[in-house]
Enzyme design. Structure first.
Site, PDB file in Angstrom:
ATOM      1  N   TYR A   1      -2.411  -0.264  10.106  1.00  0.00           N
ATOM      2  CA  TYR A   1      -2.372  -0.656   8.691  1.00  0.00           C
ATOM      3  C   TYR A   1      -1.091  -0.170   8.028  1.00  0.00           C
ATOM      4  O   TYR A   1      -0.443  -0.901   7.279  1.00  0.00           O
ATOM      5  CB  TYR A   1      -3.600  -0.088   7.982  1.00  0.00           C
ATOM      6  CG  TYR A   1      -3.774  -0.555   6.553  1.00  0.00           C
ATOM      7  CD1 TYR A   1      -4.141  -1.874   6.277  1.00  0.00           C
ATOM      8  CD2 TYR A   1      -3.592   0.313   5.482  1.00  0.00           C
ATOM      9  CE1 TYR A   1      -4.309  -2.309   4.972  1.00  0.00           C
ATOM     10  CE2 TYR A   1      -3.762  -0.110   4.180  1.00  0.00           C
ATOM     11  CZ  TYR A   1      -4.117  -1.414   3.930  1.00  0.00           C
ATOM     12  OH  TYR A   1      -4.283  -1.835   2.633  1.00  0.00           O
TER      13      TYR A   1
ATOM     14  N   SER B   1       0.850  -1.192   0.000  1.00  0.00           N
ATOM     15  CA  SER B   1       0.000   0.000   0.000  1.00  0.00           C
ATOM     16  C   SER B   1       0.883   1.238   0.000  1.00  0.00           C
ATOM     17  O   SER B   1       2.036   1.197   0.446  1.00  0.00           O
ATOM     18  CB  SER B   1      -0.888   0.008   1.252  1.00  0.00           C
ATOM     19  OG  SER B   1      -1.516   1.264   1.423  1.00  0.00           O
TER      20      SER B   1
END
Length: 279
Positions: free
Chosen positions: A175, A162
């Site tokens: 995250y 990501s």
């Protein structure tokens, strides 16, 4: 120029999700036989039927948890018996949790009256869930499904990272940290496997609307962008969200012999977000 993809076997974890279902279809379009692995058996079994109908290539849905090694070993036996030896692995299982998400971007003095909205209100069970799913959920499938590649001295693994892994975004502490760990592990494993003919790389998507981030980027009632969503668009030079289909070219490149001398890299597909300083 032809690639070496046709008639190979790819395992896709998290295949029941938006991004990885799109990836599975892109592989099928290139003649790759796909094993769709997800904890949601119904979702991947349905997707496998859709793929076979649309692309006329074998696809199977296999229920397994990326956090349960025994279930992955059982899934591998099914895959080997139905499709043969595994050539490629896409580690796509992942996601965020509201329990590990702060309610404010930056803590201010006024937040002392409501610490639940800050770092101090985050729950460790949320951190555990996010780190396990994204990081351990990349390690365990690699341990199980890469064995065929090592034995054949040929194969390619693509992890899904990501943009948060490069620069942590506000609010999503767990995250961001977990995806940074995925990047580090991608590099580590690429070196570890480098003499065995197995390449390991990752894709770092920019901002796509998914089930995991929709609650942060769009207003549930109106569907309009939240203040955070507007910030993202403003700081993405292409001024839009990406689509899952726009990850397909990079995926196919990293799996194919077009990238035969490429290992240990993380490629952003982000509309220029990582290149933009905001001014």
């Amino acid at each position: 120029m032809e690639t070496n993809l046709k008639n190979k076997v790819a395992v896709v974890t998290g295949a029941g999700g938006v991004i990885c279902s799109s990836m599975a279809k892109s592989l099928a379009a290139m003649g790759v036989k796909t094993a769709l692995v997800d904890i949601n058996a119904e979702a991947v079994e349905k997707l496998a039927l859709e793929i076979e109908k649309e692309f006329n290539i074998t696809s199977i849905g296999v229920a397994a948890s990326v956090l349960d090694k025994d279930s992955l070993i059982a899934a591998k036996k099914v895959i080997n018996s139905k499709l043969g030896s595994i050539n490629y692995l896409i580690n796509g299982a992942g996601g965020n949790s509201p329990q590990a998400t702060s309610g404010v971007d930056q803590m201010e003095e006024s937040d002392l009256e409501n610490l639940d909205q800050t770092f101090f209100g985050m729950k460790m069970e949320g951190f555990d869930k996010v780190f396990d799913l994204n990081f351990k959920g990349t390690i365990l499938p690699s341990m199980v499904f890469a064995m065929d590649m090592i034995e054949n001295k040929s194969g390619s693994i693509v992890n899904v990272s990501s943009m948060n892994s490069y620069r942590p975004l506000t609010r999503i502490a767990a995250y961001s940290a977990a995806k940074a760990a995925v990047n580090n592990f991608t590099q580590w494993l690429s070196v570890h496997f480098s003499k065995m003919g197995v390449r390991v790389n990752a894709i770092a998507p920019g901002f796509l609307l998914t089930n995991q981030n929709r609650f942060l980027l769009t207003d549930e009632a109106t569907g309009a962008p939240t203040a955070r969503g507007e910030k993202i668009i403003k700081n993405t030079p292409m001024e839009r969200y990406g689509t899952p289909e726009e990850l397909q070219g990079t995926l196919l490149y990293l799996l194919s012999d077009w990238s035969a001398f490429v290992t240990g890299v993380v490629i952003p597909v982000d509309g220029g977000f990582s290149a933009y300083s905001g001014v």
